[in-house]
Structures are given as C-alpha cells and as structure tokens.
Write an enzyme that holds these catalytic residues in place. Structure first.
Site, PDB file in Angstrom:
ATOM      1  N   ASP A   1      18.460 -40.005  45.122  1.00  0.00           N
ATOM      2  CA  ASP A   1      19.228 -41.224  44.899  1.00  0.00           C
ATOM      3  C   ASP A   1      19.331 -41.979  46.216  1.00  0.00           C
ATOM      4  O   ASP A   1      18.996 -41.457  47.283  1.00  0.00           O
ATOM      5  CB  ASP A   1      20.600 -40.923  44.300  1.00  0.00           C
ATOM      6  CG  ASP A   1      21.467 -40.039  45.183  1.00  0.00           C
ATOM      7  OD1 ASP A   1      21.199 -39.983  46.398  1.00  0.00           O
ATOM      8  OD2 ASP A   1      22.402 -39.425  44.669  1.00  0.00           O
TER       9      ASP A   1
ATOM     10  N   ASP B   1      20.795 -36.747  34.849  1.00  0.00           N
ATOM     11  CA  ASP B   1      21.200 -35.825  35.921  1.00  0.00           C
ATOM     12  C   ASP B   1      22.715 -35.765  35.967  1.00  0.00           C
ATOM     13  O   ASP B   1      23.397 -36.698  35.548  1.00  0.00           O
ATOM     14  CB  ASP B   1      20.689 -36.301  37.284  1.00  0.00           C
ATOM     15  CG  ASP B   1      21.610 -37.344  37.900  1.00  0.00           C
ATOM     16  OD1 ASP B   1      22.389 -37.001  38.806  1.00  0.00           O
ATOM     17  OD2 ASP B   1      21.585 -38.511  37.436  1.00  0.00           O
TER      18      ASP B   1
ATOM     19  N   CYS C   1      21.936 -17.120  23.499  1.00  0.00           N
ATOM     20  CA  CYS C   1      21.194 -17.471  24.708  1.00  0.00           C
ATOM     21  C   CYS C   1      20.371 -16.279  25.201  1.00  0.00           C
ATOM     22  O   CYS C   1      20.842 -15.143  25.210  1.00  0.00           O
ATOM     23  CB  CYS C   1      22.159 -17.927  25.798  1.00  0.00           C
ATOM     24  SG  CYS C   1      21.358 -18.359  27.362  1.00  0.00           S
TER      25      CYS C   1
ATOM     26  N   CYS D   1      19.013 -16.119  28.387  1.00  0.00           N
ATOM     27  CA  CYS D   1      18.875 -16.166  29.846  1.00  0.00           C
ATOM     28  C   CYS D   1      19.214 -14.817  30.474  1.00  0.00           C
ATOM     29  O   CYS D   1      19.789 -13.931  29.828  1.00  0.00           O
ATOM     30  CB  CYS D   1      19.752 -17.268  30.439  1.00  0.00           C
ATOM     31  SG  CYS D   1      21.505 -16.845  30.617  1.00  0.00           S
TER      32      CYS D   1
ATOM     33  N   CYS E   1      22.966 -13.822  30.201  1.00  0.00           N
ATOM     34  CA  CYS E   1      23.443 -13.430  28.885  1.00  0.00           C
ATOM     35  C   CYS E   1      22.825 -12.124  28.394  1.00  0.00           C
ATOM     36  O   CYS E   1      23.415 -11.428  27.562  1.00  0.00           O
ATOM     37  CB  CYS E   1      23.181 -14.552  27.884  1.00  0.00           C
ATOM     38  SG  CYS E   1      24.229 -15.997  28.141  1.00  0.00           S
TER      39      CYS E   1
ATOM     40  N   HIS F   1      23.039 -19.594  34.022  1.00  0.00           N
ATOM     41  CA  HIS F   1      23.182 -19.766  32.578  1.00  0.00           C
ATOM     42  C   HIS F   1      23.345 -21.238  32.197  1.00  0.00           C
ATOM     43  O   HIS F   1      22.688 -21.720  31.256  1.00  0.00           O
ATOM     44  CB  HIS F   1      24.378 -18.976  32.046  1.00  0.00           C
ATOM     45  CG  HIS F   1      24.803 -19.424  30.684  1.00  0.00           C
ATOM     46  ND1 HIS F   1      24.142 -19.047  29.534  1.00  0.00           N
ATOM     47  CD2 HIS F   1      25.782 -20.291  30.293  1.00  0.00           C
ATOM     48  CE1 HIS F   1      24.701 -19.630  28.490  1.00  0.00           C
ATOM     49  NE2 HIS F   1      25.699 -20.395  28.928  1.00  0.00           N
TER      50      HIS F   1
END
Length: 379
Positions: free
Chosen positions: A97, A270, A308, A310, A313, A339
């Site tokens: 940015d 974002d 989930c 991931c 998890c 996560h």
C-alpha cells in the site's frame, strides 16, 4: 503505465446469478487466482507466520506497508538487500500500500499540503514527509509486484465537502504517481474515493479511470460505517469499474464481507482482521467466531472447527489452545493465526469453485446460514 504485459488480468468466467467473476492476475512472481484474500504482512512479515507456513496454506499474494517500512528499516536498506522479496524470504507476489491510510490516521501528528504530507514518526517523533513521488520512490525500492497510488482517505462519518476535497486531491496525486512511476515490473493501481456519497464516487471513478492502469482499488470503505452502507456503495460503484481490470476492495476481511464483496464483483481483498483477532485468542470457524480464551473452552477437547483440515484443527483442541492463550505462549498466536488464514483462503477457493460450477448463490447462502449472518438483501 499503459499496456503492461507483465500484469495481464484474465477473466475466466462470470457468475450467471451474481456479479462475481473468476479470473487470473498474471504478475512477475506468479499467477493470482481471483477472487482472493491477501494476508497482511505490515512490517515485511505476516505476524506469527513463516513464508513456509504461507505456502502451506496456499497464500497467493501478501501485503506489506510502505509507511512502516519507510520508517523502519528504511526502503534503501531493503533495496540493498535485493528488494522486499529477498529481504523477507517470500517468492510469491507482493502488494504494497502507499502508506496513505497510515499517514492520515496520525491525526494531529500530520499536516496535509498539496505537495504531500508532513508528519511525525509514531516511533520516535522525527519529522518525515511523503509525497506522491516519494510513495512511488519507496515502493519501487521495495520492488513489490503491485504498488498503490498515494491517496487521501477520509474517516467515517465525514462532511461532504471534506470528502470531495479528499477525492480531488487523490485524483491530482494519482496523476503525479503515474508520472513518477517508472518500474516496468511493478503495476500501479489507482484508488477510488468518495466516501458514502454516490455522486462523489461517480466523480472519483471517472477521474481515476482517466489514468490507464493495470488495476483499480476501492478505498474509503470499511472505515467504521455499517456494513449495509458499504454493500450499497459497492452496488453503486462496481458497475462503473472496468471489467478487464482487477478490482481491489481495501481493508475488508471478515467472511461475510468477503462473500458479499465477491458477489458484487470484487476480485481482491485484504485485512489485518484474521491475524489480529488470532493474537487476542479468537478464531474464525464455519459456525462463527470462537473466543478461545473464554473459560467455557477449558475442558473442550474438540478442534477449533471440526469441518477444517488445517494443521491446527487436526492436531490440537480448543482446551489446549485456551491454555496457551491464558499462559501467554507464542504458540497460541501461531496456531490460531495459521487456522484463521487457512480458513479464509479456503473460503475464497470454495467461492472460486462455486463460480466455476455456477452455484455461488447456494454456496453463499449455506455458508452464511452456518456462520450465523444472513446475506444482505438490500433492506
């Protein structure tokens, strides 16, 4: 910058039921499949995540902050290190940015003039200055794939005269940014302002599109206004945005806003939300947020989100994560951040698949019902 072949946007498919689109943005450091969420790495690092972690969760592009890197360690140091990619060990695309939002958030510490913004560093109080030309110089030194124009962002609420002055200055500064920007392997995106005034948004879109750029962003939303007002403004603005360029909604990252934004034709998002709330012990799940630090999870030996897959998890329980949070262990931030980002990036992938399979409205409705927030119906 006109006709830069390094930054082709490829429109793959448009949703027949909504304004959502499936696309690919080609950059020097890789192809970005859209719609996409971009994790924020303010100080040349996504907090609590290594670049290896980011690759594991299939992050396609990350953000860094011009203002913060300008102050520390300095853009010239990063240039000497080989640019931001080499400095932080990330080989994928990077968006920086312009620092405009951070500078204008300084309040009494800054003074806006036509030439640029004089301000005092929040680190040591030293006097600093950023102009449109300086913002381009810094971002070219950083070597990001996408650089943002230096703009003026107003807060919510703001008087119409203040918003109009800000958008006019943003338009003038965009032309200066485009003139100062010289790096062919870096795309410059312009930013549409105008607050919550439809006529000012129309004026800003027209002025911004006068400068032919590889992409355009919608700024000045998600700054405190109620979400329905943001959706209504997107409904008004998005049809005016060029279909052959990527559209980036700045500062938006909650699951409901990602779905609502994508359904209105936004390609890129974002936000610091998923990493910030992770450090405070809060997780995003398919059933809504889970505040892991709450006492009720002390003996909860289930995963954060049973749906989930991931690493967090599949290996740890809510009870263990609560223990880490209460003990102040660094691992708590690492696991919950992992996560949260995995969850949002997975959500975006599912949306892309839903667009491809032409069932986005059903997917969105089912997800939002499970998440506990109804889709916005305009009422």
């Amino acid at each position: 910058m006109k006709g830069n072949a390094m930054f082709e946007y490829e429109l793959i498919k448009e949703c027949p039921h909504t304004h959502a689109r499936l696309g690919k943005l080609h950059t020097p450091h890789g192809v970005i499949e859209t719609p996409i969420f971009m994790p924020v790495g303010t100080q040349a690092t996504v907090k609590a995540m290594t670049p290896r972690d980011l690759h594991e969760i299939k992050a396609q592009i990350i953000l860094s902050n011009t203002y913060h890197l300008f102050l520390r360690p300095g853009h010239e140091l990063i240039r000497r290190a080989g640019g931001l990619h080499a400095f932080m060990g990330w080989d994928g695309p990077i968006l920086t940015d312009s620092g405009g939002f951070q500078v204008f958030s300084l309040g009494d510490l800054r003074r806006i003039e036509e030439e640029g913004v004089h301000f005092r560093s929040h680190l040591d109080g030293s006097r600093r200055f950023i102009s449109p030309e300086t913002a381009m110089e810094i971002q070219e030194a950083l070597g990001s794939d996408i650089a943002m124009a230096f703009d003026v962002c107003t807060a919510y609420p703001a008087e119409k005269d203040e918003v109009k002055d800000a958008l006019k200055r943003t338009s003038r500064w965009l032309k200066r940014c485009a003139e100062a920007h010289t790096r062919p392997d870096q795309a410059l995106f312009g930013i549409v302002q105008g607050g919550l005034f439809k006529d000012l948004r129309e004026e800003s879109v027209a002025a911004t599109l006068e400068t032919d750029l590889p992409g355009y962003a919608i700024g000045g939303l998600s700054v405190g206004e109620p979400k329905p007002l943001m959706y209504e403004m997107l409904d008004h603005v998005m049809p005016m945005m060029p279909g052959g360029k990527p559209r980036y909604l700045m500062g938006v990252g909650s699951p409901d806003c990602l779905i609502e934004g994508a359904m209105r034709g936004v390609d890129m998002f974002d936000c610091v939300l998923p990493t910030r709330i992770a450090r405070n012990g809060t997780a995003l799940t398919s059933r809504g947020t889970v505040v892991v630090r709450n006492a009720g999870y002390a003996e909860d030996f289930s995963p954060l989100d049973p749906a989930c897959g991931c690493y967090t998890c599949t290996h740890f329980t809510r009870g263990y994560l609560r223990h880490l949070v209460k003990a102040g262990e660094i691992l708590a931030s690492m696991l919950i951040t992992y996560h949260n980002l995995y969850f949002l990036l997975g959500l975006m992938e599912k949306m892309r698949n839903a667009i491809l399979e032409e069932n986005l409205p059903k997917f969105a409705g089912d997800f939002m019902s499970s998440y506990g927030i109804p889709l916005y119906d305009g009422e």
